[in-house]
Structure formats: C-alpha cells, structure tokens
Design an enzyme around this catalytic site. Structure first.
Site, PDB file in Angstrom:
ATOM      1  N   THR A 124      -0.627   0.705   3.934  1.00 57.94           N
ATOM      2  CA  THR A 124      -0.969   1.736   2.946  1.00 57.94           C
ATOM      3  C   THR A 124      -2.008   2.702   3.510  1.00 57.94           C
ATOM      4  O   THR A 124      -2.845   2.308   4.339  1.00 57.94           O
ATOM      5  CB  THR A 124      -1.524   1.057   1.668  1.00 57.94           C
ATOM      6  OG1 THR A 124      -2.190   2.020   0.871  1.00 57.94           O
ATOM      7  CG2 THR A 124      -2.532  -0.045   2.001  1.00 57.94           C
ATOM      8  N   ASP A 125      -1.990   3.921   3.000  1.00 61.26           N
ATOM      9  CA  ASP A 125      -3.022   4.895   3.395  1.00 61.26           C
ATOM     10  C   ASP A 125      -4.404   4.463   2.917  1.00 61.26           C
ATOM     11  O   ASP A 125      -5.419   4.964   3.409  1.00 61.26           O
ATOM     12  CB  ASP A 125      -2.676   6.297   2.864  1.00 61.26           C
ATOM     13  CG  ASP A 125      -2.569   6.385   1.342  1.00 61.26           C
ATOM     14  OD1 ASP A 125      -2.635   5.338   0.656  1.00 61.26           O
ATOM     15  OD2 ASP A 125      -2.425   7.520   0.833  1.00 61.26           O
ATOM     16  N   GLU A 126      -4.446   3.513   1.971  1.00 65.89           N
ATOM     17  CA  GLU A 126      -5.746   3.130   1.390  1.00 65.89           C
ATOM     18  C   GLU A 126      -6.659   2.455   2.418  1.00 65.89           C
ATOM     19  O   GLU A 126      -7.868   2.379   2.218  1.00 65.89           O
ATOM     20  CB  GLU A 126      -5.543   2.246   0.150  1.00 65.89           C
ATOM     21  CG  GLU A 126      -4.693   2.960  -0.881  1.00 65.89           C
ATOM     22  CD  GLU A 126      -4.683   2.341  -2.272  1.00 65.89           C
ATOM     23  OE1 GLU A 126      -5.650   1.651  -2.636  1.00 65.89           O
ATOM     24  OE2 GLU A 126      -3.698   2.569  -2.996  1.00 65.89           O
ATOM     25  N   TYR A 149      -8.482  -4.887  -2.195  1.00 67.91           N
ATOM     26  CA  TYR A 149      -7.067  -4.690  -1.842  1.00 67.91           C
ATOM     27  C   TYR A 149      -6.940  -4.020  -0.483  1.00 67.91           C
ATOM     28  O   TYR A 149      -6.273  -4.537   0.425  1.00 67.91           O
ATOM     29  CB  TYR A 149      -6.355  -3.848  -2.916  1.00 67.91           C
ATOM     30  CG  TYR A 149      -5.049  -3.243  -2.437  1.00 67.91           C
ATOM     31  CD1 TYR A 149      -3.968  -4.057  -2.095  1.00 67.91           C
ATOM     32  CD2 TYR A 149      -4.893  -1.854  -2.317  1.00 67.91           C
ATOM     33  CE1 TYR A 149      -2.764  -3.506  -1.635  1.00 67.91           C
ATOM     34  CE2 TYR A 149      -3.697  -1.301  -1.862  1.00 67.91           C
ATOM     35  CZ  TYR A 149      -2.649  -2.124  -1.525  1.00 67.91           C
ATOM     36  OH  TYR A 149      -1.460  -1.581  -1.075  1.00 67.91           O
ATOM     37  N   LYS A 153      -5.495  -5.410   3.154  1.00 70.95           N
ATOM     38  CA  LYS A 153      -4.385  -4.770   3.872  1.00 70.95           C
ATOM     39  C   LYS A 153      -4.836  -4.392   5.288  1.00 70.95           C
ATOM     40  O   LYS A 153      -4.084  -4.555   6.251  1.00 70.95           O
ATOM     41  CB  LYS A 153      -3.893  -3.528   3.125  1.00 70.95           C
ATOM     42  CG  LYS A 153      -3.157  -3.804   1.834  1.00 70.95           C
ATOM     43  CD  LYS A 153      -1.854  -4.580   2.008  1.00 70.95           C
ATOM     44  CE  LYS A 153      -0.768  -3.764   2.690  1.00 70.95           C
ATOM     45  NZ  LYS A 153       0.530  -4.518   2.735  1.00 70.95           N
TER      46      LYS A 153
HETATM   47  P1  NAD Z   1       4.539  -5.107  -5.729  1.00 72.18           P
HETATM   48  O1  NAD Z   1       3.287  -5.732  -6.207  1.00 72.18           O
HETATM   49  O2  NAD Z   1       5.435  -4.407  -6.693  1.00 72.18           O
HETATM   50  O3  NAD Z   1       5.432  -6.215  -4.993  1.00 72.18           O
HETATM   51  C1  NAD Z   1       4.893  -7.186  -4.153  1.00 72.18           C
HETATM   52  C2  NAD Z   1       5.915  -8.326  -4.025  1.00 72.18           C
HETATM   53  O4  NAD Z   1       5.361  -9.316  -3.145  1.00 72.18           O
HETATM   54  C3  NAD Z   1       6.213  -9.025  -5.349  1.00 72.18           C
HETATM   55  O5  NAD Z   1       7.605  -9.164  -5.498  1.00 72.18           O
HETATM   56  C4  NAD Z   1       5.524 -10.381  -5.212  1.00 72.18           C
HETATM   57  O6  NAD Z   1       6.190 -11.421  -5.901  1.00 72.18           O
HETATM   58  C5  NAD Z   1       5.585 -10.584  -3.700  1.00 72.18           C
HETATM   59  N1  NAD Z   1       4.544 -11.507  -3.224  1.00 72.18           N
HETATM   60  C6  NAD Z   1       3.218 -11.498  -3.549  1.00 72.18           C
HETATM   61  N2  NAD Z   1       2.591 -12.512  -2.918  1.00 72.18           N
HETATM   62  C7  NAD Z   1       3.530 -13.153  -2.169  1.00 72.18           C
HETATM   63  C8  NAD Z   1       3.491 -14.259  -1.290  1.00 72.18           C
HETATM   64  N3  NAD Z   1       2.344 -14.934  -1.071  1.00 72.18           N
HETATM   65  N4  NAD Z   1       4.629 -14.631  -0.676  1.00 72.18           N
HETATM   66  C9  NAD Z   1       5.797 -13.976  -0.913  1.00 72.18           C
HETATM   67  N5  NAD Z   1       5.887 -12.924  -1.741  1.00 72.18           N
HETATM   68  C10 NAD Z   1       4.769 -12.511  -2.361  1.00 72.18           C
HETATM   69  O7  NAD Z   1       4.101  -4.134  -4.546  1.00 72.18           O
HETATM   70  P2  NAD Z   1       4.756  -2.781  -4.044  1.00 72.18           P
HETATM   71  O8  NAD Z   1       4.136  -1.653  -4.771  1.00 72.18           O
HETATM   72  O9  NAD Z   1       6.220  -2.911  -4.009  1.00 72.18           O
HETATM   73  O10 NAD Z   1       4.185  -2.742  -2.564  1.00 72.18           O
HETATM   74  C11 NAD Z   1       4.906  -3.352  -1.493  1.00 72.18           C
HETATM   75  C12 NAD Z   1       4.135  -3.163  -0.207  1.00 72.18           C
HETATM   76  O11 NAD Z   1       3.959  -1.769   0.053  1.00 72.18           O
HETATM   77  C13 NAD Z   1       2.730  -3.769  -0.248  1.00 72.18           C
HETATM   78  O12 NAD Z   1       2.490  -4.363   1.007  1.00 72.18           O
HETATM   79  C14 NAD Z   1       1.815  -2.576  -0.464  1.00 72.18           C
HETATM   80  O13 NAD Z   1       0.564  -2.793   0.121  1.00 72.18           O
HETATM   81  C15 NAD Z   1       2.582  -1.473   0.235  1.00 72.18           C
HETATM   82  N6  NAD Z   1       2.368  -0.115  -0.296  1.00 72.18           N
HETATM   83  C16 NAD Z   1       2.532   0.138  -1.631  1.00 72.18           C
HETATM   84  C17 NAD Z   1       2.384   1.450  -2.096  1.00 72.18           C
HETATM   85  C18 NAD Z   1       2.592   1.790  -3.559  1.00 72.18           C
HETATM   86  O14 NAD Z   1       2.349   2.931  -3.955  1.00 72.18           O
HETATM   87  N7  NAD Z   1       3.056   0.879  -4.394  1.00 72.18           N
HETATM   88  C19 NAD Z   1       2.057   2.474  -1.210  1.00 72.18           C
HETATM   89  C20 NAD Z   1       1.891   2.178   0.149  1.00 72.18           C
HETATM   90  C21 NAD Z   1       2.077   0.875   0.588  1.00 72.18           C
HETATM   91  P1  TYD Z   2      -2.723   3.067  -9.188  1.00 65.50           P
HETATM   92  O1  TYD Z   2      -1.352   3.377  -9.698  1.00 65.50           O
HETATM   93  O2  TYD Z   2      -3.376   1.784  -9.588  1.00 65.50           O
HETATM   94  O3  TYD Z   2      -2.647   3.209  -7.606  1.00 65.50           O
HETATM   95  P2  TYD Z   2      -3.859   3.217  -6.492  1.00 65.50           P
HETATM   96  O4  TYD Z   2      -5.108   2.794  -7.120  1.00 65.50           O
HETATM   97  O5  TYD Z   2      -3.358   2.221  -5.491  1.00 65.50           O
HETATM   98  O6  TYD Z   2      -3.888   4.620  -5.962  1.00 65.50           O
HETATM   99  O7  TYD Z   2      -3.690   4.248  -9.620  1.00 65.50           O
HETATM  100  C1  TYD Z   2      -3.424   5.586  -9.244  1.00 65.50           C
HETATM  101  C2  TYD Z   2      -4.593   6.418  -9.691  1.00 65.50           C
HETATM  102  O8  TYD Z   2      -4.623   6.452 -11.126  1.00 65.50           O
HETATM  103  C3  TYD Z   2      -5.937   5.871  -9.263  1.00 65.50           C
HETATM  104  O9  TYD Z   2      -6.809   6.949  -8.936  1.00 65.50           O
HETATM  105  C4  TYD Z   2      -6.451   5.146 -10.488  1.00 65.50           C
HETATM  106  C5  TYD Z   2      -5.864   5.933 -11.638  1.00 65.50           C
HETATM  107  N1  TYD Z   2      -5.535   5.172 -12.845  1.00 65.50           N
HETATM  108  C6  TYD Z   2      -5.983   5.613 -14.095  1.00 65.50           C
HETATM  109  O10 TYD Z   2      -6.684   6.626 -14.217  1.00 65.50           O
HETATM  110  N2  TYD Z   2      -5.638   4.883 -15.191  1.00 65.50           N
HETATM  111  C7  TYD Z   2      -4.889   3.749 -15.116  1.00 65.50           C
HETATM  112  O11 TYD Z   2      -4.627   3.100 -16.165  1.00 65.50           O
HETATM  113  C8  TYD Z   2      -4.423   3.318 -13.834  1.00 65.50           C
HETATM  114  C9  TYD Z   2      -3.603   2.058 -13.698  1.00 65.50           C
HETATM  115  C10 TYD Z   2      -4.769   4.070 -12.732  1.00 65.50           C
END
Ligand code: NAD
Ligand code: TYD
Length: 341
Positions: A124-126, A149, A153
């Site tokens: 992630t960019d985070e 988090y 990562k």
């Molecule tokens: P999510 O929380 O929707 O899904 C995570 C999945 O991992 C779930 O299905 C969960 O059951 C599984 N999981 C958790 N712990 C586990 C374990 N110990 N063993 C096996 N499976 C396990 O997350 P997401 O939003 O789909 O993100 C997926 C990946 O992409 C993550 O690594 C996250 O850091 C990365 N990512 C997410 C975003 C975003 O905007 N959502 C952006 C950039 C990168």
């Molecule tokens: P989120 O979807 O949790 O993603 P991330 O924190 O990984 O970027 O949140 C996106 C942005 O929205 C973040 O700046 C936090 C804000 N946010 C709210 O203002 N209210 C909310 O209820 C949530 C879940 C997030």
C-alpha cells in the site's frame, strides 16, 4: 500456471481472482483465506463451480498449513492476505503484526523452500506515510508509516525485500493507493457512506474532512498486479495509482448527491489518531516500464460502483447482519475468532 492467491475472499483479492480466471483461461488458482470478518465467500459465488478455482480456508501465519499447500506445487504467489483497516489497527495492533508481518514471513519461507517463480507482495502507499500539500510518492520515497496498519505492511515489505537480497527469491512489491469498487467491506469509506446513506444514517467524517486520498478503481489495480506478476523486474517495487486525488468531503458529497440523499446526513466527528493528511502516487515507473494506465475514470467508476451496491443490497444486508458467515460455518466448521476454537 498455478497461482496461490492469499486473501482471495476479501475485497481486492476476490476481484483479482475473478479477473484472473477471466483473463487467463489456462491458469489455476488456489485461493487461501482465513475467512476473518473481512473474508466473504459470497464474493466468489459466480465461480462456485469453476474447476480452475480451489478455495482453502487457512491462515497464512500457520507454518504447517502453508507447508501442506505449497507441497501441492505452486508457481506464483500473490499475497493479498492482511488485516487492512487503519481504525481497527489503532484498537488492536497485535493481529496486524501477526498476519501482515509474521504471515508474510511464513509465506516467504515456503516460497523459498518450494522455489516459486515469483512472489508478489500486494502492499500500500500508506507505508510512505503522509504527504504535505505538494509532491507525490515515488518508489524511492522513504518508508515512514504512521499507523500500526501501515507499519505492519512496511514490516512485511521489508521482509520481502530481504528474502530477495539474501536468498535471491524472485519478488515484486506493489504499492497501490485507495481502491473502490464491488465487494468492499462497509467499514471502508465509500461502501460505508453508501450503506449508511441508504438507511438515512449519519455519515461520520473524521476531522475537517480535508484529508486527501488518491482513488483507483479496483479492476485497474488488478490489471496492474497481473502486469507486474508477469513482467515486473525481479526485486523491484511498483507504485500503482491513477492521479485521482480527492478530499474525503468531496467523496462524501459526491456519493450522497448520486444517491439523492441530503448533505444534512454529514456529521463531522473526532479525527482519527495519527490521521495521514494526504496520499498521492506517482505511477510513472509502472506506466513507462510496463505500459499500464487506468481504464476507469473516477466520475464513471464511482457511478458504476454506487450502482453495483444498489443492485446488490442483498450482499450488503448479509454483510451487515453477519449472515455472510453462516455458509462458512456450515462448510468449514468453526470460524477463526470463535471463542472456543
Ligand atoms: P480485506 O480486508 O478486504 O481482505 C483481506 C483478506 O485477507 C480477507 O479475506 C481476510 O479473511 C484475509 N485474511 C486476513 N488475515 C488472514 C490470515 N492470517 N490468513 C489468511 N487470510 C487472511 O482487504 P483488501 O482491501 O482487499 O486489501 C487486500 C490487500 O491489498 C491488503 O494486503 C492491503 O494491505 C492491500 N491494499 C489495499 C488497498 C485498499 O484500498 N483496500 C489499497 C492498497 C493496498
Ligand atoms: P478508509 O476507507 O478507512 O481508508 P484509509 O484510511 O486506508 O485511507 O478511509 C479513507 C479516508 O476516509 C481516511 O482519510 C479516513 C476517512 N474516513 C472518514 O472520514 N470516516 C469514516 O467513517 C471512515 C471509515 C473513513
């Protein structure tokens, strides 16, 4: 080719599994997911009878379970499995370290032992921390994570790098900005707004609502991972983003407007601890080296996403009621997290 996808019942992982089965008609996918609260097998209903997809409920931090899976023969690993919600990491950092750091290390050991051809770490960019008003994250930006988090990562990413440097494991790390699209768990901003607005509930906006995220449609992320998996130079990091920065309040107002809901639902609440102010990705490396560019523009992507949630209110209702985990209990026995496991 046999691909091990971890976390393939989550938001991005399930989109990736569906995408890959469609794009690559000869590939087999082993989908390993612990089915935490974020894992939802209903995301995979459309491929229930596809023999090229095998689902295994397992924990990536469990050495023996991973050993058994890798022993079946795996060519490529794409590691999505993670605890992914910043707010939860503030309340319970321990499970983030266990899955995102230790789980990654268990997978790396197995990948090394079984000599897989590519280990792709979905990051992630985070991990880069927070930007001021100008500038973008490049692959050279120092890692400065601010939340448990993003720190976990970053820990996973550093292990991936170390297994490449020390053992010559063929790896890539991708660092994408915020995703939106179908099957996102409604704890994250966009599906949370939709779910709450449809129930005429207040939308909590943290702080002044002016934090900025760089939004990308999930399918564009999946296409980038597919490219990096096949063509990424070993050992390299690739940033993924569509140059689409928006303030949170803009996102909230856009979604409410499209749903025909009043702005009076917006409720400013206490800010998130350590809340990163701005994320912005420079995707030049991915574009110039691998020819990637996003297909979905935010204006159309957000409309499609809202329509998807409107057309899948049954999916949302089952997530909100917890019913989405009932089938799992029937099929796979007790849940991870059940008190008497
Ligand atoms: P999510 O929380 O929707 O899904 C995570 C999945 O991992 C779930 O299905 C969960 O059951 C599984 N999981 C958790 N712990 C586990 C374990 N110990 N063993 C096996 N499976 C396990 O997350 P997401 O939003 O789909 O993100 C997926 C990946 O992409 C993550 O690594 C996250 O850091 C990365 N990512 C997410 C975003 C975003 O905007 N959502 C952006 C950039 C990168
Ligand atoms: P989120 O979807 O949790 O993603 P991330 O924190 O990984 O970027 O949140 C996106 C942005 O929205 C973040 O700046 C936090 C804000 N946010 C709210 O203002 N209210 C909310 O209820 C949530 C879940 C997030």
């Amino acid at each position: 080719m046999k691909i091990l996808v971890t976390g393939g019942a989550g938001f991005i992982g399930s989109n990736f599994v569906l995408y890959m089965l469609q794009e690559h008609p000869t590939y087999d996918i082993i989908n390993v997911d612990a089915l935490t609260y974020a894992g939802n097998l209903e995301n995979l209903k459309s491929i229930e009878s596809n023999i090229r997809h095998t689902f295994i409920q397992a924990d990536i931090a469990d050495v023996q379970q991973m050993e058994n899976i890798f022993a079946q023969g795996i060519d490529v690993v794409v590691n999505f499995a993670a605890e992914s919600h910043v707010d939860r990491s503030i309340l319970s950092p321990d499970v983030f370290v266990r899955t995102n750091v230790m789980g990654t290390q268990v997978l790396l050991d197995a990948a090394k032992k079984y000599q897989i051809t590519k280990f792709l770490q979905v990051s992630t960019d985070e991990v880069y921390g927070s930007l001021g008003p100008t500038g973008l994250f490049t692959e050279e930006t120092p890692l400065m994570p601010n939340s448990p988090y993003s720190a976990s990562k970053a820990g996973g990413d550093l292990l991936v790098r170390a297994y490449h440097e020390t053992f010559g494991l063929p790896v890539n790390i991708t660092r994408c900005s915020n995703n939106y699209g179908p099957f996102q768990f409604p704890e994250k901003l966009i599906p949370l707004i939709i779910a709450r607005a449809l129930n005429n509930e207040a939308i909590p906006v943290y702080g002044d609502g002016l934090n900025i995220r760089d939004w990308l449609y999930v399918e564009d992320h999946c296409r980038a991972i597919d490219l990096v998996m096949h063509q990424g130079r070993s050992g390299e990091v690739y940033n993924i983003g569509g140059n689409n920065e928006r303030t949170n309040i803009h996102i909230v107002e856009t979604v409410l407007e499209q749903l025909g809901k009043p702005a009076s639902l917006i409720q400013y609440v206490q800010d998130r601890l350590g809340h990163d102010r701005r994320y912005g990705i420079d995707p030049t490396k991915l574009q110039t080296e691998l020819g990637w560019k996003p297909v979905h523009h935010f204006e159309t992507g957000i409309k499609e996403t809202i329509n998807w949630y409107l057309n899948h209110q049954d999916w949302m209702a089952r997530v909100q009621s917890g019913a989405y985990q009932d089938d799992v209990k029937l099929q796979y026995g007790k849940q991870v997290g059940d008190s008497d496991v």
